[in-house]
Design an enzyme around this catalytic site. Structure first.
Site, PDB file in Angstrom:
ATOM      1  N   HIS A 495       0.723  -1.306  -0.191  1.00  0.00           N
ATOM      2  CA  HIS A 495       0.041  -0.164  -0.055  1.00  0.00           C
ATOM      3  C   HIS A 495       0.805   1.173   0.073  1.00  0.00           C
ATOM      4  O   HIS A 495       0.508   2.167  -0.867  1.00  0.00           O
ATOM      5  CB  HIS A 495      -0.895  -0.095   1.272  1.00  0.00           C
ATOM      6  N   GLU A 496       1.752   1.200   0.865  1.00  0.00           N
ATOM      7  CA  GLU A 496       2.505   2.537   1.136  1.00  0.00           C
ATOM      8  C   GLU A 496       3.486   2.717  -0.249  1.00  0.00           C
ATOM      9  O   GLU A 496       3.857   3.925  -0.503  1.00  0.00           O
ATOM     10  CB  GLU A 496       3.452   2.536   2.431  1.00  0.00           C
ATOM     11  N   HIS A 499       1.938   4.740  -2.635  1.00  0.00           N
ATOM     12  CA  HIS A 499       2.110   6.210  -2.732  1.00  0.00           C
ATOM     13  C   HIS A 499       3.362   6.584  -3.301  1.00  0.00           C
ATOM     14  O   HIS A 499       3.423   7.623  -3.788  1.00  0.00           O
ATOM     15  CB  HIS A 499       1.969   6.439  -1.152  1.00  0.00           C
ATOM     16  N   HIS A 502       3.077   6.869  -6.940  1.00  0.00           N
ATOM     17  CA  HIS A 502       2.352   7.931  -7.265  1.00  0.00           C
ATOM     18  C   HIS A 502       3.060   9.229  -7.348  1.00  0.00           C
ATOM     19  O   HIS A 502       3.096  10.031  -8.089  1.00  0.00           O
ATOM     20  CB  HIS A 502       1.119   8.235  -6.525  1.00  0.00           C
ATOM     21  N   GLU A 524      -6.026   7.728  -1.634  1.00  0.00           N
ATOM     22  CA  GLU A 524      -5.828   6.578  -1.240  1.00  0.00           C
ATOM     23  C   GLU A 524      -6.145   5.611  -2.503  1.00  0.00           C
ATOM     24  O   GLU A 524      -5.732   4.252  -2.200  1.00  0.00           O
ATOM     25  CB  GLU A 524      -6.577   6.101   0.015  1.00  0.00           C
ATOM     26  N   TYR A 634     -10.882   6.668   3.179  1.00  0.00           N
ATOM     27  CA  TYR A 634     -10.132   5.319   3.217  1.00  0.00           C
ATOM     28  C   TYR A 634     -11.533   4.413   2.529  1.00  0.00           C
ATOM     29  O   TYR A 634     -10.909   3.617   1.605  1.00  0.00           O
ATOM     30  CB  TYR A 634      -9.766   4.890   4.348  1.00  0.00           C
TER      31      TYR A 634
END
Length: 709
Positions: A495-496, A499, A502, A524, A634
């Site tokens: 998940h992180e 980011h 991105h 998110e 979220y």
């Protein structure tokens, strides 16, 4: 979680194969030395992590002076001489320089091993946040931007026009159209909000509670867990409230009293000081919103989101609650039956209730009993080195990238690694990212991505290289055990890192739109979408092997893990609704008893009482970190992320590089230069819908049943 370092700038886990396997070599990747990249680094970024407290203070003053000069130059332009070059371009260049220079000063508070540096960084953050407020209240600059819009907006490039429109919108949201007296009050309140938000998170970062437990208190915990604990002089084990200690204990420890003590301490972190801060923040935010003509803080912040207003958020959460409630009730009854059987088996009294300290333990049992997932066995297949190598290779192949480890890199701690990112076709250097994966005293306690330098055009017209850091708290390796990850930690890692991608893939003109500078309830989406890869066989095989002999996860264990995705789906999502509803309630009131509000929503929605004497919201960092009034994001984002995954990747191939590159081009490269909903429509080829979201939650049958009634 995407961490927004300054709340004023943006208004929630040794590898024992052969030596040849131990060295991380990425497919189609390579190692490079810092020396060979030094000229590139000098050209693209000058991020220093060795500043002394005095240097931080000095550079903070210099940065404020430089930025003030830039805004003064805009504010002094004769109205009739206003043009793009002397207003919007100056502001765009200043914002690009400011972001990178600022993060060298305010990021160390989260990661520096030196307490004095962390304190100096926190003070710098406060000073810079005050300066942010001052800049946001520059009526002279605002008037020049209005003049530019009237005179030249039709001649601007689309992204420049969007940038101008955003600055004017933010000006009005700062009250620059109101009287001087009201503007001064807005400025004063905004500075108080910034300082209190920084204090709230600093208190959590410096929190260092240790509980002492005997061997008997820790029955049920894996040998690797107990071996990783330090011992006190009396022989008892030291257990902190850091994630790698807290969550495994809450899920695995058979001793209810140990779990009770841990849960009580965990949800009492910084209770007194942060409760006072949060309740003051709620009052100040409400006052500010009223001054600006909004009925509540939630109304104010939601204006800039996809949802637009609290009514749409409430409708979304209520609809989801209606679908989840019967599932949650079934799951809660099942947990209670597990507790009854557990008490009978251990000869303990059954009190007929589920407490907060029971939930993680019996939810973990659901995975073992219903899905037969052997967590101890599974853990052995996720050594951190292997997970990292697999993760990086998957992202490279999917998005058309190549990662190079930078050797002898300049970092803030010797455990931190730096990588360069290149386009796999053109070999163009796109950016760099740091991995800081283990806990240490004073470090940020969650997992998050920090943007450190925006990718945008500099004053010379050349593209500046984006830089980001992934900060996490995975278990440290010891002399006898490697760092082994729980599957949920693998999911967090994925998940992180979404980011991070991105941040690094965006190709915008302005820092204002670089990377994750999108609507809060869209930010998110890219990272949540990429979580799906840790629930699919092929990616899981690529980032796992047994830490002793390198053998793959047995098919049976892998099938059980994937099937367990829907375990506890009702209760876990109801928990998110509790947090979202509590956040909305707190920010639609003028003042609030935060502990009481959370307790009420937990009891009403989840059916689980908050432990008396605790206040979960005092450590709910999202409420002081840029998600105030927006924690629903979220769940809201997940609707879109699941639609993207099931409609495109699941259908056309989860590792299909063609789809991956299209995703990079349409969603990641655009940053915030396009509305989130427009990106979705372009990538999906239609309006987004909720079907995939409910399918992923295991609620598709519920939908069918309700539609047939």
């Amino acid at each position: 979680c995407l961490t927004l370092q300054s709340s004023s700038m943006r208004g929630y886990l040794l590898f024992y194969c052969s030596s040849s396997k131990l060295k991380m070599t990425l497919q189609n990747g390579s190692d490079t030395s810092a020396r060979s990249c030094s000229s590139t680094a000098d050209e693209n970024h000058s991020l220093r992590w060795d500043l002394t407290p005095e240097e931080i203070r000095h550079q903070t003053q210099r940065l404020i002076r430089r930025m003030k000069q830039a805004y003064d130059s805009v504010g002094s332009v004769d109205i009739e001489n206003v043009c793009f070059e002397n207003t919007l371009q100056v502001i765009g260049d200043a914002k690009a320089e400011y972001a990178a220079s600022r993060h060298v000063l305010d990021f160390p508070q989260y990661v520096s091993p030196c307490k004095e540096v962390r304190l100096a960084s926190t003070e710098a953050d406060k000073r810079l946040s005050d300066f942010d407020v001052e800049v946001s209240m520059r009526a002279d600059v605002f008037q020049r931007l209005i003049a530019l819009q009237e005179k030249q907006s039709a001649d601007l490039l689309p992204e420049s026009e969007r940038f101008l429109g955003r600055l004017l919108k933010l000006g009005k949201r700062s009250g620059l159209h109101l009287s001087k007296d009201i503007q001064e009050e807005i400025k004063s309140i905004s500075k108080q909000i910034s300082e209190l938000s920084i204090d709230f998170n600093q208190n959590l970062n410096e929190e260092n509670t240790v509980l002492l437990f005997s061997q008997e208190d820790l029955v049920g915990l894996a040998e690797s867990y107990v071996n990783g604990l330090e011992k006190a002089e009396d022989g008892r084990y030291k257990v902190t409230l850091a994630y790698p200690h807290y969550f495994p204990l809450m899920k695995r420890c058979h001793v209810a009293e140990t779990r009770r003590k841990m849960e009580m301490a965990f949800h009492s972190r910084c209770k007194d000081v942060n409760t006072a801060i949060l309740e003051q923040l709620i009052e100040l935010r409400a006052r500010l919103a009223k001054l600006l003509g909004f009925s509540s803080h939630a109304n104010y912040v939601l204006e800039m989101t996809v949802a637009k207003n609290p009514e749409n958020v409430a409708r979304f959460l209520d609809e989801l609650y209606k679908r989840l409630r019967p599932v949650g009730e079934q799951e809660r009854h099942y947990l209670l039956s597990l507790k009854r059987a557990d008490c009978e088996r251990r000869g303990l009294e059954f009190d007929g209730q589920l407490h907060a300290w029971d939930m993680p333990y019996y939810m973990n049992q659901v995975e073992q009993v219903k899905f037969a997932v052997d967590k101890d066995k599974l853990l052995e297949y996720f050594p951190l080195e292997v997970v990292t190598e697999g993760l990086l290779n998957i992202y490279q192949d999917l998005l058309g990238l190549r990662f190079q480890r930078v050797q002898d890199a300049h970092v803030w701690h010797d455990s931190v690694k730096l990588y360069s990112v290149l386009d796999s076709v053109t070999e163009e250097k796109m950016g760099q990212f740091y991995l800081d994966l283990h806990p240490r005293e004073g470090k940020y306690g969650h997992a998050a991505c920090f943007g450190l330098q925006p990718g945008c055009l500099g004053p010379d017209g050349k593209r500046r290289m984006p830089v980001a850091a992934l900060v996490a708290n995975f278990t440290k390796p010891t002399s006898s055990w490697p760092s082994l990850l729980q599957h949920h930690e693998v999911e967090t890692f994925f998940h992180e890192f979404g980011h991070v991608m991105h941040e690094l893939c965006s190709q915008t003109r302005y820092a204002e739109f670089s990377g994750t500078q999108v609507e809060t309830d869209f930010v998110e989406v890219p990272s949540q979408m990429l979580e799906n890869w840790v629930w699919e066989k092929e990616p899981l095989r690529r980032m796992s092997c047994h830490y002793k002999d390198g053998s793959p996860i047995p098919d049976g264990l892998l099938d059980k893990l994937i099937a367990s995705r829907v375990a506890n789906t009702g209760l876990m999502n109801l928990r998110q609704i509790v947090l979202s509803k509590a956040d909305q309630t707190l920010h639609t009131k003028d003042r609030a008893d935060t502990a009481a509000e959370f307790a009420k929503h937990s009891e009403d929605i989840l059916g689980i009482p908050a432990t008396p004497g605790t206040n979960m919201t005092a450590s709910f960092s999202h409420l002081a970190g840029g998600y105030d009034g927006q924690y629903y994001s979220y769940l809201w984002s997940e609707v879109y992320s699941m639609d993207i995954f099931f409609s495109r990747f699941k259908k056309e191939g989860i590792l299909n590089p063609k789809v991956g590159r299209e995703y990079r081009r349409v969603v990641l490269e655009a940053g915030g230069s396009v509305d989130g909903m427009d990106m979705l429509k372009m990538f999906l080829g239609r309006e987004p819908c909720q079907d995939a979201f409910f399918q992923c939650k295991g609620l598709a049958q519920t939908i069918t049943e309700q539609n047939s009634q």
